[in-house]
Design a protein around this motif. Structure first.
Motif, PDB file in Angstrom:
ATOM      1  N   THR A  70       0.817  -1.214   0.000  1.00  0.00           N
ATOM      2  CA  THR A  70       0.000   0.000   0.000  1.00  0.00           C
ATOM      3  C   THR A  70       0.852   1.266   0.000  1.00  0.00           C
ATOM      4  O   THR A  70       0.474   2.268  -0.611  1.00  0.00           O
ATOM      5  CB  THR A  70      -0.957   0.012   1.201  1.00  0.00           C
ATOM      6  N   ARG A  71       2.013   1.237   0.633  1.00  0.00           N
ATOM      7  CA  ARG A  71       2.875   2.413   0.613  1.00  0.00           C
ATOM      8  C   ARG A  71       3.451   2.641  -0.783  1.00  0.00           C
ATOM      9  O   ARG A  71       3.574   3.781  -1.235  1.00  0.00           O
ATOM     10  CB  ARG A  71       4.007   2.266   1.631  1.00  0.00           C
ATOM     11  N   LEU A  72       3.790   1.560  -1.468  1.00  0.00           N
ATOM     12  CA  LEU A  72       4.267   1.698  -2.842  1.00  0.00           C
ATOM     13  C   LEU A  72       3.149   2.209  -3.747  1.00  0.00           C
ATOM     14  O   LEU A  72       3.346   3.116  -4.565  1.00  0.00           O
ATOM     15  CB  LEU A  72       4.782   0.353  -3.360  1.00  0.00           C
ATOM     16  N   ALA A  73       1.961   1.628  -3.600  1.00  0.00           N
ATOM     17  CA  ALA A  73       0.833   2.014  -4.445  1.00  0.00           C
ATOM     18  C   ALA A  73       0.394   3.447  -4.190  1.00  0.00           C
ATOM     19  O   ALA A  73      -0.260   4.065  -5.034  1.00  0.00           O
ATOM     20  CB  ALA A  73      -0.335   1.060  -4.216  1.00  0.00           C
ATOM     21  N   ASP A  74       0.745   3.989  -3.033  1.00  0.00           N
ATOM     22  CA  ASP A  74       0.384   5.363  -2.690  1.00  0.00           C
ATOM     23  C   ASP A  74       1.292   6.381  -3.374  1.00  0.00           C
ATOM     24  O   ASP A  74       1.022   7.570  -3.357  1.00  0.00           O
ATOM     25  CB  ASP A  74       0.457   5.541  -1.169  1.00  0.00           C
ATOM     26  N   GLY A  75       2.364   5.911  -3.973  1.00  0.00           N
ATOM     27  CA  GLY A  75       3.291   6.805  -4.655  1.00  0.00           C
ATOM     28  C   GLY A  75       2.776   7.203  -6.021  1.00  0.00           C
ATOM     29  O   GLY A  75       2.063   6.450  -6.693  1.00  0.00           O
ATOM     30  N   GLU A  76       3.143   8.383  -6.457  1.00  0.00           N
ATOM     31  CA  GLU A  76       2.685   8.891  -7.744  1.00  0.00           C
ATOM     32  C   GLU A  76       3.364   8.157  -8.896  1.00  0.00           C
ATOM     33  O   GLU A  76       4.569   7.940  -8.885  1.00  0.00           O
ATOM     34  CB  GLU A  76       2.972  10.395  -7.846  1.00  0.00           C
ATOM     35  N   ARG A  77       2.555   7.746  -9.883  1.00  0.00           N
ATOM     36  CA  ARG A  77       3.017   7.045 -11.080  1.00  0.00           C
ATOM     37  C   ARG A  77       3.788   5.765 -10.745  1.00  0.00           C
ATOM     38  O   ARG A  77       4.842   5.473 -11.320  1.00  0.00           O
ATOM     39  CB  ARG A  77       3.865   7.959 -11.962  1.00  0.00           C
ATOM     40  N   ILE A  78       3.253   4.996  -9.790  1.00  0.00           N
ATOM     41  CA  ILE A  78       3.833   3.707  -9.445  1.00  0.00           C
ATOM     42  C   ILE A  78       2.758   2.637  -9.554  1.00  0.00           C
ATOM     43  O   ILE A  78       1.664   2.796  -9.014  1.00  0.00           O
ATOM     44  CB  ILE A  78       4.428   3.710  -8.017  1.00  0.00           C
ATOM     45  N   SER A  79       3.067   1.565 -10.274  1.00  0.00           N
ATOM     46  CA  SER A  79       2.182   0.398 -10.354  1.00  0.00           C
ATOM     47  C   SER A  79       2.794  -0.719  -9.516  1.00  0.00           C
ATOM     48  O   SER A  79       4.010  -0.903  -9.500  1.00  0.00           O
ATOM     49  CB  SER A  79       2.032  -0.079 -11.803  1.00  0.00           C
ATOM     50  N   VAL A  80       1.929  -1.459  -8.838  1.00  0.00           N
ATOM     51  CA  VAL A  80       2.381  -2.587  -8.018  1.00  0.00           C
ATOM     52  C   VAL A  80       1.606  -3.823  -8.442  1.00  0.00           C
ATOM     53  O   VAL A  80       0.376  -3.802  -8.502  1.00  0.00           O
ATOM     54  CB  VAL A  80       2.165  -2.327  -6.514  1.00  0.00           C
ATOM     55  N   ASP A  81       2.317  -4.905  -8.733  1.00  0.00           N
ATOM     56  CA  ASP A  81       1.696  -6.183  -9.075  1.00  0.00           C
ATOM     57  C   ASP A  81       2.242  -7.265  -8.155  1.00  0.00           C
ATOM     58  O   ASP A  81       3.447  -7.375  -7.954  1.00  0.00           O
ATOM     59  CB  ASP A  81       1.977  -6.549 -10.537  1.00  0.00           C
ATOM     60  N   GLY A  82       1.333  -8.069  -7.617  1.00  0.00           N
ATOM     61  CA  GLY A  82       1.730  -9.148  -6.732  1.00  0.00           C
ATOM     62  C   GLY A  82       0.774  -9.244  -5.563  1.00  0.00           C
ATOM     63  O   GLY A  82      -0.256  -8.558  -5.539  1.00  0.00           O
ATOM     64  N   PRO A  83       1.093 -10.071  -4.594  1.00  0.00           N
ATOM     65  CA  PRO A  83       2.294 -10.913  -4.553  1.00  0.00           C
ATOM     66  C   PRO A  83       2.136 -12.225  -5.307  1.00  0.00           C
ATOM     67  O   PRO A  83       1.045 -12.762  -5.403  1.00  0.00           O
ATOM     68  CB  PRO A  83       2.459 -11.170  -3.049  1.00  0.00           C
ATOM     69  N   GLN A  84       3.258 -12.711  -5.794  1.00  0.00           N
ATOM     70  CA  GLN A  84       3.350 -14.063  -6.313  1.00  0.00           C
ATOM     71  C   GLN A  84       3.950 -14.917  -5.202  1.00  0.00           C
ATOM     72  O   GLN A  84       5.117 -14.762  -4.852  1.00  0.00           O
ATOM     73  CB  GLN A  84       4.243 -14.109  -7.563  1.00  0.00           C
ATOM     74  N   TRP A  85       3.135 -15.798  -4.640  1.00  0.00           N
ATOM     75  CA  TRP A  85       3.607 -16.651  -3.546  1.00  0.00           C
ATOM     76  C   TRP A  85       4.418 -17.812  -4.114  1.00  0.00           C
ATOM     77  O   TRP A  85       4.083 -18.364  -5.162  1.00  0.00           O
ATOM     78  CB  TRP A  85       2.432 -17.200  -2.757  1.00  0.00           C
ATOM     79  N   ALA A  86       5.468 -18.215  -3.425  1.00  0.00           N
ATOM     80  CA  ALA A  86       6.318 -19.280  -3.966  1.00  0.00           C
ATOM     81  C   ALA A  86       7.144 -19.925  -2.861  1.00  0.00           C
ATOM     82  O   ALA A  86       7.252 -19.409  -1.742  1.00  0.00           O
ATOM     83  CB  ALA A  86       7.242 -18.725  -5.051  1.00  0.00           C
ATOM     84  N   LEU A  87       7.728 -21.057  -3.216  1.00  0.00           N
ATOM     85  CA  LEU A  87       8.745 -21.705  -2.401  1.00  0.00           C
ATOM     86  C   LEU A  87      10.115 -21.344  -2.962  1.00  0.00           C
ATOM     87  O   LEU A  87      10.241 -21.038  -4.151  1.00  0.00           O
ATOM     88  CB  LEU A  87       8.581 -23.226  -2.428  1.00  0.00           C
ATOM     89  N   ARG A  88      11.140 -21.395  -2.127  1.00  0.00           N
ATOM     90  CA  ARG A  88      12.496 -21.205  -2.639  1.00  0.00           C
ATOM     91  C   ARG A  88      12.880 -22.403  -3.500  1.00  0.00           C
ATOM     92  O   ARG A  88      12.381 -23.516  -3.317  1.00  0.00           O
ATOM     93  CB  ARG A  88      13.486 -21.058  -1.483  1.00  0.00           C
TER      94      ARG A  88
END
Length: 215
Positions: free
Chosen positions: A102-120
């Protein structure tokens, strides 16, 4: 000779979550578009890196500065310049994940995609799935042998058909064309997230020699 197939399906908790942050700039002047992109990217990286050890990796995928023409089908004047930076973030502490998104998405001209959950990739879950698949192949072959009145005497071949990781898909996507600056007066409320279970499937093929059956 007896040929069998062994399979194991394990369910495990996700170990990492991967986010992609896309930072963009747009201006009619190429230099201003570039300077704006540099500033936004710096601010975004500072925010991300402030989470310290809760992150496993922060990687820049690509950087582009693209002139967008007024007329796409023929040569024409440049309408504006667009800059883009892709940042890949691997998170290991899921407690901060909702806040970071949410902090990233609150930034101007920033897109956030995810999360992609995974195992190492080196997760013990994969090794355990392979062991269970082999164990099932042996038990299945032994069952056939007993039904024929014989016993297993040797292994001819063991072929790994591969491990399939059925991980969680993207659960959240946000794009902010404009919004509060990262250092704004108030922080957005963290989004609630539940990690998707990971399904690991291991399959093997095995061939065994047997004693003569009693038919």
């Amino acid at each position: 000779m007896i040929s069998v197939r062994g399979e194991a399906v394990l369910e495990a908790d996700a170990e990492i979550a991967v986010l992609t942050a896309t930072v963009q700039s747009k201006d009619h002047d190429r230099r201003r578009a570039l300077d704006d992109l540099v500033a936004r990217n710096r601010a975004c990286l500072e925010l991300i890196k402030s989470y310290g050890d809760t992150l496993e990796k922060v990687e820049t995928g690509a950087v582009t500065i693209t002139p967008v023409l007024k007329y796409r089908r023929r040569e024409g004047d440049v309408h504006y310049y667009q800059g883009t930076v892709w940042i890949r973030i691997t998170v290991v502490d899921f407690a901060v994940l909702g806040e970071l998104i949410t902090r990233l998405a609150d930034g101007e001209r920033i897109s956030v995609d995810g999360p992609q959950w995974a195992l190492r990739r080196d997760s013990e879950v994969y090794a355990e799935a392979a062991r269970q698949a082999v164990g099932q192949a042996v038990e299945r072959a032994r069952g056939y042998a007993q039904a024929l009145g014989c016993r297993l005497t040797g292994l001819v071949e063991l072929a790994d058909e591969g491990l399939n990781d059925h991980g969680g898909a993207t659960l959240f996507s946000a794009q902010m064309a404009s919004g509060a600056a990262m250092a704004g007066e108030s922080e957005p409320e963290p989004i609630a997230l539940e990690a998707a279970k990971q399904m690991v499937v291991a399959t093997v093929k095995a061939r065994f020699t047997t004693s003569q059956p009693e038919l």
